[in-house]
Motif scaffolding. Structure first.
Motif, PDB file in Angstrom:
ATOM      1  N   ASN A   1       8.664  25.413  -0.396  1.00  0.00           N
ATOM      2  CA  ASN A   1       9.196  25.017  -1.708  1.00  0.00           C
ATOM      3  C   ASN A   1       9.635  23.560  -1.595  1.00  0.00           C
ATOM      4  N   PRO A   2       8.871  22.623  -2.168  1.00  0.00           N
ATOM      5  CA  PRO A   2       9.166  21.205  -1.961  1.00  0.00           C
ATOM      6  C   PRO A   2      10.291  20.661  -2.846  1.00  0.00           C
ATOM      7  N   GLN A   3      10.766  21.454  -3.808  1.00  0.00           N
ATOM      8  CA  GLN A   3      11.693  20.918  -4.803  1.00  0.00           C
ATOM      9  C   GLN A   3      12.985  20.351  -4.208  1.00  0.00           C
ATOM     10  N   PRO A   4      13.624  21.026  -3.216  1.00  0.00           N
ATOM     11  CA  PRO A   4      14.832  20.420  -2.632  1.00  0.00           C
ATOM     12  C   PRO A   4      14.570  19.041  -2.034  1.00  0.00           C
ATOM     13  N   ILE A   5      13.392  18.865  -1.398  1.00  0.00           N
ATOM     14  CA  ILE A   5      13.049  17.575  -0.804  1.00  0.00           C
ATOM     15  C   ILE A   5      12.851  16.532  -1.902  1.00  0.00           C
ATOM     16  N   ILE A   6      12.125  16.905  -2.947  1.00  0.00           N
ATOM     17  CA  ILE A   6      11.862  15.989  -4.059  1.00  0.00           C
ATOM     18  C   ILE A   6      13.168  15.561  -4.720  1.00  0.00           C
ATOM     19  N   ASP A   7      14.086  16.507  -4.904  1.00  0.00           N
ATOM     20  CA  ASP A   7      15.371  16.186  -5.535  1.00  0.00           C
ATOM     21  C   ASP A   7      16.146  15.156  -4.712  1.00  0.00           C
ATOM     22  N   VAL A   8      16.132  15.323  -3.394  1.00  0.00           N
ATOM     23  CA  VAL A   8      16.853  14.395  -2.510  1.00  0.00           C
ATOM     24  C   VAL A   8      16.206  13.007  -2.559  1.00  0.00           C
ATOM     25  N   ILE A   9      14.865  12.961  -2.533  1.00  0.00           N
ATOM     26  CA  ILE A   9      14.157  11.678  -2.604  1.00  0.00           C
ATOM     27  C   ILE A   9      14.460  10.973  -3.916  1.00  0.00           C
TER      28      ILE A   9
ATOM     29  N   LYS B   1       0.822  -1.218   0.000  1.00  0.00           N
ATOM     30  CA  LYS B   1       0.000   0.000   0.000  1.00  0.00           C
ATOM     31  C   LYS B   1       0.852   1.262   0.000  1.00  0.00           C
ATOM     32  N   TYR B   2       1.941   1.241   0.789  1.00  0.00           N
ATOM     33  CA  TYR B   2       2.770   2.440   0.934  1.00  0.00           C
ATOM     34  C   TYR B   2       3.959   2.474  -0.024  1.00  0.00           C
ATOM     35  N   TYR B   3       4.150   1.410  -0.785  1.00  0.00           N
ATOM     36  CA  TYR B   3       5.303   1.355  -1.699  1.00  0.00           C
ATOM     37  C   TYR B   3       5.258   2.536  -2.681  1.00  0.00           C
ATOM     38  N   GLY B   4       6.355   3.264  -2.749  1.00  0.00           N
ATOM     39  CA  GLY B   4       6.444   4.398  -3.665  1.00  0.00           C
ATOM     40  C   GLY B   4       5.753   5.659  -3.188  1.00  0.00           C
ATOM     41  N   LYS B   5       5.100   5.596  -2.018  1.00  0.00           N
ATOM     42  CA  LYS B   5       4.389   6.762  -1.484  1.00  0.00           C
ATOM     43  C   LYS B   5       5.286   7.513  -0.494  1.00  0.00           C
ATOM     44  N   ILE B   6       4.955   8.778  -0.297  1.00  0.00           N
ATOM     45  CA  ILE B   6       5.699   9.606   0.654  1.00  0.00           C
ATOM     46  C   ILE B   6       5.044   9.523   2.025  1.00  0.00           C
TER      47      ILE B   6
ATOM     48  N   LEU C   1       3.891  18.073  -0.285  1.00  0.00           N
ATOM     49  CA  LEU C   1       4.429  16.901  -0.983  1.00  0.00           C
ATOM     50  C   LEU C   1       3.332  15.939  -1.439  1.00  0.00           C
ATOM     51  N   GLY C   2       2.093  16.189  -0.987  1.00  0.00           N
ATOM     52  CA  GLY C   2       1.019  15.234  -1.286  1.00  0.00           C
ATOM     53  C   GLY C   2       1.281  13.900  -0.633  1.00  0.00           C
ATOM     54  N   ALA C   3       1.745  13.924   0.615  1.00  0.00           N
ATOM     55  CA  ALA C   3       2.122  12.698   1.319  1.00  0.00           C
ATOM     56  C   ALA C   3       0.917  11.797   1.545  1.00  0.00           C
ATOM     57  N   GLU C   4       1.176  10.494   1.543  1.00  0.00           N
ATOM     58  CA  GLU C   4       0.135   9.526   1.866  1.00  0.00           C
ATOM     59  C   GLU C   4      -0.277   9.669   3.332  1.00  0.00           C
ATOM     60  N   CYS C   5       0.721   9.878   4.194  1.00  0.00           N
ATOM     61  CA  CYS C   5       0.383  10.068   5.605  1.00  0.00           C
ATOM     62  C   CYS C   5       1.480  10.842   6.324  1.00  0.00           C
ATOM     63  N   LEU C   6       1.106  11.372   7.478  1.00  0.00           N
ATOM     64  CA  LEU C   6       2.012  12.062   8.391  1.00  0.00           C
ATOM     65  C   LEU C   6       1.972  11.310   9.712  1.00  0.00           C
ATOM     66  N   ILE C   7       3.135  10.981  10.245  1.00  0.00           N
ATOM     67  CA  ILE C   7       3.231  10.318  11.549  1.00  0.00           C
ATOM     68  C   ILE C   7       3.866  11.291  12.528  1.00  0.00           C
ATOM     69  N   SER C   8       3.126  11.622  13.587  1.00  0.00           N
ATOM     70  CA  SER C   8       3.627  12.543  14.602  1.00  0.00           C
ATOM     71  C   SER C   8       3.983  11.759  15.860  1.00  0.00           C
ATOM     72  N   MET C   9       5.266  11.735  16.184  1.00  0.00           N
ATOM     73  CA  MET C   9       5.733  11.022  17.375  1.00  0.00           C
ATOM     74  C   MET C   9       5.652  11.942  18.587  1.00  0.00           C
ATOM     75  N   THR C  10       4.942  11.478  19.631  1.00  0.00           N
ATOM     76  CA  THR C  10       4.732  12.292  20.825  1.00  0.00           C
ATOM     77  C   THR C  10       5.114  11.488  22.065  1.00  0.00           C
ATOM     78  N   ASP C  11       4.843  12.072  23.229  1.00  0.00           N
ATOM     79  CA  ASP C  11       5.102  11.392  24.500  1.00  0.00           C
ATOM     80  C   ASP C  11       3.815  10.926  25.167  1.00  0.00           C
ATOM     81  N   ILE C  12       2.765  10.747  24.358  1.00  0.00           N
ATOM     82  CA  ILE C  12       1.507  10.216  24.880  1.00  0.00           C
ATOM     83  C   ILE C  12       1.035   9.094  23.966  1.00  0.00           C
ATOM     84  N   ALA C  13       0.074   8.300  24.450  1.00  0.00           N
ATOM     85  CA  ALA C  13      -0.391   7.128  23.699  1.00  0.00           C
ATOM     86  C   ALA C  13      -1.227   7.494  22.485  1.00  0.00           C
TER      87      ALA C  13
END
Length: 274
Positions: A140-148, A11-16, A183-195
């Protein structure tokens, strides 16, 4: 776990996937090892991971070393010109390069970027009381896209800039949400200190596993989402409204929490969706 993970890898293959990294998972060395290993694994199976990090404790430590007191207004660090220079040095230097080194030692390919590179994060003053704390005006997402596209994991330090060359301290949650949307990401994961989001903050068994973005304001009004979680949830909603399909809030204190959330049936934290 590998068999269970297969459909999710497909599902996530090739996705951001954008990971906002901070909190205890960033300070504890064992947890940091787990997170970096998880990110390399995701990268190796074809998921395009973008790592966005803060570094508040490291900034506070460095300011203390030079005898400068840390002051906060509404949870945001008051940032004069000298503090802005320290923020840039710590985030884009010490913290960012350390994370790149961790990823490479785990067998990944990583490249550090700051929001000033290629004017990736453009900003203006958020509030005159805060000095050089920035409100994002453009990504400006271009620097990120270039690195990916060159096979690297981008490691982004959340400092911004304006056309006059000023450096701004940018909230990492806000930056991650804006970057994920652009970036049109498939998902965002936010790491926190709560459940995750709990109906009863003192009872982990009351974890709310799924929330529609439209329902979040009511949870704020009822007090289920309160205090320091409100701006984090507002960032989640902003990401969803910008086109990100899902946002996960997970407990970064649990080893391999990213893999448990992304690649298993049960998941771990709270998922926001449209």
């Amino acid at each position: 776990m590998l068999v269970e993970a297969l459909p999710y890898i497909q599902k996530y293959y090739g996705k951001i996937v954008v990971v906002k990294y901070g909190g205890n998972a960033m300070i504890n060395e064992d947890l940091k090892n787990c997170v970096m290993g998880d990110i390399v694994l995701m990268h190796m199976v074809g998921i395009k991971v973008v790592l966005v990090h803060g570094g508040g404790p490291e900034i506070t430590d460095m300011l203390g070393r030079i005898g400068k007191e840390s002051k906060f207004v509404d949870g945001l660090r008051v940032t004069d010109k000298e503090t802005a220079d320290i923020v840039q040095m710590v985030l884009a230097g010490k913290v960012g390069k350390s994370l790149v080194n961790f990823l490479q030692n785990k067998g990944g390919k990583a490249m550090g970027l700051s929001g000033m590179d290629g004017h990736m994060i453009e900003a203006k003053p958020l509030d005159e009381r805060l000095g050089y704390v920035g409100e994002i005006t453009n990504i400006n997402p271009q620097p990120i896209i270039d690195v990916i596209e060159n096979g690297y994991i981008p490691v982004i330090s959340t400092v911004g800039c304006d056309t006059e060359g000023n450096c701004y301290n940018i909230n990492a949650d806000t930056a991650a949400a804006k970057i994920a949307g652009k970036l049109g990401a498939e998902c965002l994961i936010s790491m926190t200190d709560i459940a995750g989001i709990l109906r009863d903050k003192d009872d982990p068994s009351t974890l709310i596993r799924r929330i529609k973005a439209d329902d979040a304001p009511e949870l704020m009004r009822s007090g289920i989402i309160s205090g320091g979680m409100i701006p984090k949830i507002e960032c989640c909603i902003d990401a969803i409204n910008s086109g990100v399909n899902k946002v996960f809030i997970i407990d970064g204190r649990i080893p391999h929490s990213i893999l448990m959330e992304l690649l298993t049936d049960e998941g771990l934290g709270t998922m926001f969706r449209r």
